[in-house]
Design a protein around this motif. Structure first.
Motif, PDB file in Angstrom:
ATOM      1  N   UNK A   1      -4.028  13.519  -2.454  1.00  0.00           N
ATOM      2  CA  UNK A   1      -4.621  13.662  -1.121  1.00  0.00           C
ATOM      3  C   UNK A   1      -4.101  12.580  -0.181  1.00  0.00           C
TER       4      UNK A   1
ATOM      5  N   UNK B   1       0.841  -1.202   0.000  1.00  0.00           N
ATOM      6  CA  UNK B   1       0.000   0.000   0.000  1.00  0.00           C
ATOM      7  C   UNK B   1       0.874   1.249   0.000  1.00  0.00           C
TER       8      UNK B   1
ATOM      9  N   UNK C   1     -18.449  10.523  -6.738  1.00  0.00           N
ATOM     10  CA  UNK C   1     -17.309  11.401  -6.485  1.00  0.00           C
ATOM     11  C   UNK C   1     -16.956  12.115  -7.793  1.00  0.00           C
TER      12      UNK C   1
ATOM     13  N   UNK D   1       2.379   1.725  -3.429  1.00  0.00           N
ATOM     14  CA  UNK D   1       1.418   2.254  -4.391  1.00  0.00           C
ATOM     15  C   UNK D   1       1.131   3.738  -4.145  1.00  0.00           C
ATOM     16  N   UNK D   2       1.247   4.161  -2.904  1.00  0.00           N
ATOM     17  CA  UNK D   2       1.002   5.571  -2.613  1.00  0.00           C
ATOM     18  C   UNK D   2       2.061   6.452  -3.235  1.00  0.00           C
TER      19      UNK D   2
ATOM     20  N   UNK E   1     -12.157   2.292 -11.556  1.00  0.00           N
ATOM     21  CA  UNK E   1     -12.944   1.825 -10.421  1.00  0.00           C
ATOM     22  C   UNK E   1     -12.989   2.935  -9.385  1.00  0.00           C
ATOM     23  N   UNK E   2     -14.149   3.547  -9.227  1.00  0.00           N
ATOM     24  CA  UNK E   2     -14.261   4.691  -8.322  1.00  0.00           C
ATOM     25  C   UNK E   2     -15.531   4.592  -7.497  1.00  0.00           C
ATOM     26  N   UNK E   3     -15.541   5.343  -6.391  1.00  0.00           N
ATOM     27  CA  UNK E   3     -16.764   5.445  -5.604  1.00  0.00           C
ATOM     28  C   UNK E   3     -17.756   6.251  -6.433  1.00  0.00           C
TER      29      UNK E   3
ATOM     30  N   UNK F   1      -7.194  12.481  -5.871  1.00  0.00           N
ATOM     31  CA  UNK F   1      -7.070  11.572  -4.728  1.00  0.00           C
ATOM     32  C   UNK F   1      -5.655  11.039  -4.470  1.00  0.00           C
TER      33      UNK F   1
END
Lengths: 227, 269
Positions: free
Chosen positions: A112, A81, A101, A84-85, A96-98, A109
Motif C-alpha cells: 500500500x 524511508x 489492524x 525501506x519502501x 510492531x503494529x498498530x 501495508x
C-alpha cells in the motif's frame, strides 16, 4: 548490493557516567545480488547491531554502508524511508503494529505504501499467509494476541510482500515448526533466485547450511581490546 | 475551490521541502518558549515532536500554524507562486491558508469543532469557507467524510455534544481534512482518549496520511504514538531541539542524554 566498509559504532550512555561502549570497528562485508550471507558469532558479538546499522535505526560513527546507491551512514531520514519502501526489507524478531489492524492489512501495508491498490495488495498478502499456513480465520484479527510462531509468520509475510532487492532476516525460522520452516527456506531460496541480496542471522544450523552461500563471523568486527 | 489560490493543493509537486523553518524563536517575557528551531518538512512526510510538558513543543506548533507570533525566524511554505514566508503574509492570506491548504487538529475536539452545529454542518462549513455552494454536493462530501472516519451516515444531523470523545476526535479530523489540505498540524491528537480508541484513531490517521499524501507535524508526549505514526522525530527540551532524525533511530539509538532518559523512562507493558 550491500557494501559495508570500515564501519564503527560506539554507544555513549550519557546518564550512566557517560560510559562509552565501543561495539564495532573496521567492519567490512559485501553481499552481492542473488547471494545469501549468514552472520555468525556468539551472542553479544554484534550480529543484531550490524543488522540495525544497516536498517538505519542505529547510527554509525564512521565508515560506509551502501545499499544500492545510498550510503545509510550519511543519508537523510527521508532517503532511508524511501529505501525501506522500495529497496530494503527487514524481517525482525519483533512484530510492531498498530493494535486492531487485521493481519491481512498488516501484511498488505508494504504494498500500500508503494501505491498498489488495496484489493491487489490484500490478494498478495492472502497468498503469502496461505503459503505460511496461517489459518484464514485469523486474517481478520489483529496479530497482537497471536503466538510467537504466528507473529513470526506475519512478519515474514510482510517482509516478502514486496520483492525487495535487499533483505535483512533476523532469525526467520526461530519459532517455526518443521513444515513452516521448510516454507520459509523455500521463500528465501526463491528470493535469491530472483536476485535479492540477503543478509541473515540463523541460529538454526540446518537452515544456515541450506540457504547461506557464505558465513561472516562478526567477532572479527569487535573493537581491539574488547573481544 | 479556494484552496487552489495559494497553489499547494493544485497538484503541484514541489521539488524541495513543503515547509522550511529557520531560526524560529518565541519568548514569553524573559523566558524561552522555543528557540532557534530549524527543519525542513518534505511532501508526504510525517514529523513527530516530543518532549515533556513545558519543553516548548506546543509553542512551536502554535508558531508554525500562525496561532502565535514568533519573535524571530522564518516559516517558508512552497506554494504555486513560489516559496512564501508564512509569517510575512497578510492576515487574510493566512486565514485563507488555514481554511484550505493546511489544517490544525486540536487535542480537545471542542477547540476544533463547533459544538452547536450538526456533524454534517461541521464538515460542510469548511467546504463552504473555501467556496463550495451546492448544498447537495456539500452534504454528499460530508457524508463521505463521516464514513471515512467511521461515523455512521445517519449521525450526520446529530450535534457533536451527543458523540463520545473518540467520535468527536474523528469528526474533528474529518472537518480538518475535507478540504484536502497538504499539511496538517496535530496537537496530541490521541491525548484524551482511551487506549483502545487511540489505536483505532492511529490506524485511521495512518491510512489517511498514506492515501492523501499528507505532510503532518504531530506534537505528542507519547513515544508509542510517534513510533507508529511519524517518519521523523524531533526531541525538544527547554525550548530547544536537542535531537532529530529518523523516528526509530532516535528511539532505538538516542544520541542525546535527555532523549536517552526519555526513552528509558517509558514503562513497559
Amino acid at each position: 548490493m550491500i557494501r559495508i566498509s570500515d564501519l564503527s559504532k560506539t554507544f555513549t550512555l550519557h546518564n550512566q557516567g557517560r560510559a562509552r561502549i565501543p561495539v564495532m570497528a573496521g567492519a567490512s562485508l559485501q553481499v552481492a545480488a542473488g547471494e545469501c550471507v549468514g552472520l555468525v558469532g556468539a551472542s553479544g558479538a554484534g550480529k543484531s547491531t550490524l543488522m540495525r546499522l544497516i536498517w538505519g535505526n542505529y547510527l554509525a560513527d564512521g565508515g560506509r554502508i551502501e545499499v544500492g546507491d545510498l550510503d545509510i551512514v550519511r543519508a537523510a531520514p527521508r532517503e532511508i524511508i524511501a529505501l525501506r519502501r522500495a529497496t530494503l526489507g527487514y524481517v525482525s524478531q519483533f512484530l510492531r503494529v498498530v493494535p486492531r489492524v487485521p493481519v491481512l492489512d498488516v501484511v498488505a501495508e508494504p504494498l500500500r505504501v508503494l501505491g498498489r491498490p488495496a484489493e491487489e495488495a490484500r490478494a498478495v498478502a492472502a497468498g503469502l499467509l496461505e503459503r505460511l499456513n496461517l489459518p484464514s480465520r485469523l486474517w481478520s484479527l489483529s496479530p497482537t494476541t497471536f503466538s510467537g510462531g504466528e507473529q513470526q509468520r506475519v512478519n515474514i509475510a510482510r517482509g516478502f510482500a514486496h520483492p525487495y532487492p535487499a533483505l535483512l532476516l533476523d532469525e526467520p525460522t526461530a519459532s517455526l515448526d518443521a513444515a513452516n520452516r521448510a516454507v520459509v527456506l523455500e521463500m528465501i531460496a526463491e528470493a535469491k533466485a530472483r536476485g535479492a541480496a540477503i543478509l541473515g542471522i540463523f541460529h538454526d544450523e540446518g537452515a544456515r547450511a541450506q540457504v547461506c552461500d557464505r558465513l561472516v563471523d562478526v567477532t572479527a568486527f569487535a573493537p581491539r581490546g574488547v573481544a | 475551490m479556494g484552496a487552489v489560490e495559494l497553489g499547494i493543493s493544485a497538484g503541484m509537486k514541489p521539488e524541495g521541502p513543503l515547509l522550511s523553518v529557520r531560526g524560529l524563536t518565541r519568548f514569553y517575557g524573559a523566558r524561552i518558549g522555543c528557540a532557534d528551531v530549524s527543519f525542513d518538512l518534505w511532501p508526504g512526510e510525517v514529523m513527530g515532536i516530543v518532549g515533556e510538558s513545558g519543553s516548548g513543543k506546543s509553542t512551536l506548533l502554535s508558531c508554525l500554524a500562525g496561532h502565535l507570533v514568533p519573535d524571530a525566524g522564518e516559516v517558508i511554505l512552497a506554494t504555486g507562486a513560489g516559496p512564501r514566508d508564512v509569517l510575512a503574509m497578510s492576515e487574510a492570506e493566512r486565514r485563507r491558508l488555514s481554511r484550505g491548504d493546511w489544517a490544525f487538529v486540536h487535542q480537545n475536539p471542542r477547540d476544533g469543532l463547533r459544538m452547536g452545529v450538526s456533524a454534517g454542518g461541521n464538515v460542510g462549513e469548511r467546504l463552504m469557507a473555501v467556496g463550495a455552494r451546492h448544498y447537495g454536493d456539500i452534504r454528499a462530501r460530508a457524508t463521505d467524510w463521516l464514513e471515512r472516519v467511521e461515523i455512521a451516515a445517519e449521525r450526520i444531523d446529530d450535534r457533536p455534544s451527543a458523540f463520545s470523545g473518540g467520535m468527536q476526535q474523528r469528526l474533528q479530523i474529518a472537518r480538518s481534512l475535507v478540504t484536502g489540505p497538504r499539511l496538517v498540524f496535530m496537537d496530541e491528537p490521541t491525548g484524551g482518549l482511551d487506549v483502545s480508541v487511540q489505536a483505532r484513531l492511529l490506524d485511521l490517521l495512518r491510512g489517511l496520511v498514506r492515501e492523501m499524501g499528507l505532510s503532518a507535524i504531530i506534537v505528542t508526549h507519547d513515544l508509542a504514538v510517534v513510533r507508529l505514526l511519524a517518519d521523523r522525530l524531533m526531541v525538544m527540551k527547554s525550548g530547544r531541539v536537542v535531537e532529530q532524525g529518523l523516528t526509530d533511530q532516535v528511539l532505538d539509538d538516542p544520541q542525546h542524554g535527555y532523549t536517552q532518559l526519555l526513552v528509558s523512562s517509558v514503562l513497559q507493558v
